[in-house]
Motif scaffolding. Sequence first.
Motif, PDB file in Angstrom:
ATOM      1  N   PHE A 107      -4.390 -31.626  -0.507  1.00 54.25           N
ATOM      2  CA  PHE A 107      -5.086 -30.594   0.260  1.00 54.25           C
ATOM      3  C   PHE A 107      -4.124 -29.807   1.132  1.00 54.25           C
ATOM      4  N   SER A 108      -4.331 -28.500   1.187  1.00 55.03           N
ATOM      5  CA  SER A 108      -3.665 -27.637   2.162  1.00 55.03           C
ATOM      6  C   SER A 108      -4.628 -26.531   2.563  1.00 55.03           C
ATOM      7  N   THR A 109      -4.484 -26.076   3.785  1.00 56.90           N
ATOM      8  CA  THR A 109      -5.276 -24.932   4.233  1.00 56.90           C
ATOM      9  C   THR A 109      -4.946 -23.683   3.421  1.00 56.90           C
ATOM     10  N   THR A 110      -3.740 -23.643   2.846  1.00 60.48           N
ATOM     11  CA  THR A 110      -3.296 -22.459   2.104  1.00 60.48           C
ATOM     12  C   THR A 110      -3.756 -22.451   0.652  1.00 60.48           C
TER      13      THR A 110
ATOM     14  N   PRO B 148       5.748 -23.184   5.127  1.00 62.00           N
ATOM     15  CA  PRO B 148       6.397 -22.992   6.423  1.00 62.00           C
ATOM     16  C   PRO B 148       6.092 -24.176   7.347  1.00 62.00           C
ATOM     17  N   LYS B 149       7.100 -24.620   8.066  1.00 59.02           N
ATOM     18  CA  LYS B 149       6.966 -25.803   8.913  1.00 59.02           C
ATOM     19  C   LYS B 149       5.871 -25.628   9.960  1.00 59.02           C
ATOM     20  N   LYS B 150       5.665 -24.400  10.422  1.00 58.58           N
ATOM     21  CA  LYS B 150       4.673 -24.182  11.474  1.00 58.58           C
ATOM     22  C   LYS B 150       3.259 -24.497  10.979  1.00 58.58           C
ATOM     23  N   ILE B 151       2.992 -24.328   9.692  1.00 59.21           N
ATOM     24  CA  ILE B 151       1.674 -24.641   9.138  1.00 59.21           C
ATOM     25  C   ILE B 151       1.430 -26.146   9.190  1.00 59.21           C
ATOM     26  N   VAL B 152       2.443 -26.918   8.829  1.00 56.13           N
ATOM     27  CA  VAL B 152       2.329 -28.380   8.888  1.00 56.13           C
ATOM     28  C   VAL B 152       2.239 -28.845  10.334  1.00 56.13           C
ATOM     29  N   ASP B 153       3.014 -28.234  11.208  1.00 60.13           N
ATOM     30  CA  ASP B 153       2.993 -28.615  12.622  1.00 60.13           C
ATOM     31  C   ASP B 153       1.629 -28.371  13.257  1.00 60.13           C
ATOM     32  N   ARG B 154       0.860 -27.442  12.689  1.00 54.79           N
ATOM     33  CA  ARG B 154      -0.485 -27.164  13.210  1.00 54.79           C
ATOM     34  C   ARG B 154      -1.530 -28.138  12.682  1.00 54.79           C
ATOM     35  N   GLY B 155      -1.111 -29.101  11.880  1.00 57.41           N
ATOM     36  CA  GLY B 155      -2.046 -30.126  11.435  1.00 57.41           C
ATOM     37  C   GLY B 155      -2.391 -30.110   9.964  1.00 57.41           C
ATOM     38  N   ASP B 156      -1.747 -29.244   9.168  1.00 56.21           N
ATOM     39  CA  ASP B 156      -2.004 -29.229   7.725  1.00 56.21           C
ATOM     40  C   ASP B 156      -1.478 -30.527   7.117  1.00 56.21           C
ATOM     41  N   PRO B 157      -2.313 -31.260   6.340  1.00 57.82           N
ATOM     42  CA  PRO B 157      -1.911 -32.576   5.831  1.00 57.82           C
ATOM     43  C   PRO B 157      -1.124 -32.539   4.523  1.00 57.82           C
TER      44      PRO B 157
END
Length: 346
Positions: free
Chosen positions: A130-133, A198-207
Motif C-alpha cells: 500500500f501507498s498513498t500514491t 520521496p522520503k518526505k512521503i514516507v516520513d509523513r506516515g506512508d507505509p
Amino acid sequence: MKLAIVLFNLGGPDCPEAIEPFLFNLFNDKAIIGAPQPIRWMLARYISSKRAPVAEEIYSHLGGKSPLLKLTQNQADALTASISKEMGESVEVQSFISMRYWHPMSDDCAKKVKEFNPDHIVLLPLYPQFSTTTSESSLKDWAQAAKKAKIKAKTTSICCYPTNNGFASAITDLLLQQIEEASHIGKPRVLFSAHGLPKKIVDRGDPYQWQVEQSALAVVEKLNMPNLDWWVSYQSRVGPLEWIGPDTEDEISRAGREKVPLIVVPIAFVSEHSETLVELDIEYKELAQKQGVPAYFRTPAVGTHPFFIDGLRDLVISHISNKDDVKPEGGVRLCPQKHGRCICKG
C-alpha cells in the motif's frame, strides 16, 4: 450471485501520442504533487512536456507503447477463471480493469461495472504494498467514478497484501531458478528492487517502504537459504527531492566493486512494463556491465504465475464476507501505528 472484481493498476500510453497526456495525468494527481490547483495543473503541464522526450525514448524500446494493459487483461482473465472454478456455477464472476493514468480509467470501468449489475464488488489494487500514491489514489478515484455511475452494490476493498502466500511463492519459484544458474558463477546477491518514493512521503506516515521490506522478508523466509546475501533497494529516482534508499543503481555499483553476481528481483511490480523491461533489463544491465558485475540476472514479474493468481483468488474470496469497507489480507491492520497514512484504521 454476480461478483465484480475491479483490478487497479498504473496504466501506460497505448501509442506515442499518448505519452505526454499520460504523464500529465500522472503529475496532475494530488497524491503525486500536493500543490493546490491551478498550480498543480501548471506544474503537471510543465513537467510532462519536459519529461515526454525522455519517456518517448524509453517507450521506443517497447514499440512506442506500454504492454501493461494487455498483461493486466491476462491477469484478469486468469483470476476470473480461477475464482469461477473455485466458487462454482452459483456465482457469475467478471473482472474489470481500472487504470489510474490512461485508458481504461475509472469512469469507463465504472460504467461497465454498472452494466454488469453485480451484487458485490471487490476492489483489488495490483499493488501488493500500500501507498498513498498508488492504492489510495486509485481507490479514491474509483469512489468518485462509482458515485457518478450510481453504483449501489456492496463494495469491499483490499488495500494491501505484501506477504500474501501466493505472491511470495510465485517470486520464490521464479527466483530459485536464477539462484541456481547464478551459483555456477559465484555466490549471488539477491537485490529486491521496488519503485522509490520521496522520503518526505514516507516520513509523513506512508507505509510503503515498510511493506516492501516485509515482502522481501517473506520471500527470503520461503527460500530458507542460510547466509543468503540479500538487500532491498529502490529505483526510478527523479527530481531534486531526497528519495528513500538505498538506490538500486548504487547497489549495482557496489556489486561490481565486490565482484558478486547479481539477481535483481522486482518486488513491487506484478507485471512487466517500462521499469522492468527498459530500466532493469536495458539501463541497469548496461550499468552492471560497466561496473564490472560478473553476471546480471533479472527475475521476471509474477504476471499470471499460478501461485500468484491463486493468491489473488483467495484474497478476493475472503473479502466477499468482509463487513468493513477497506481491509488488508487477513482483515486486521498490518502496519505499525507509526505509519499513520495506513488506510486501515482497525
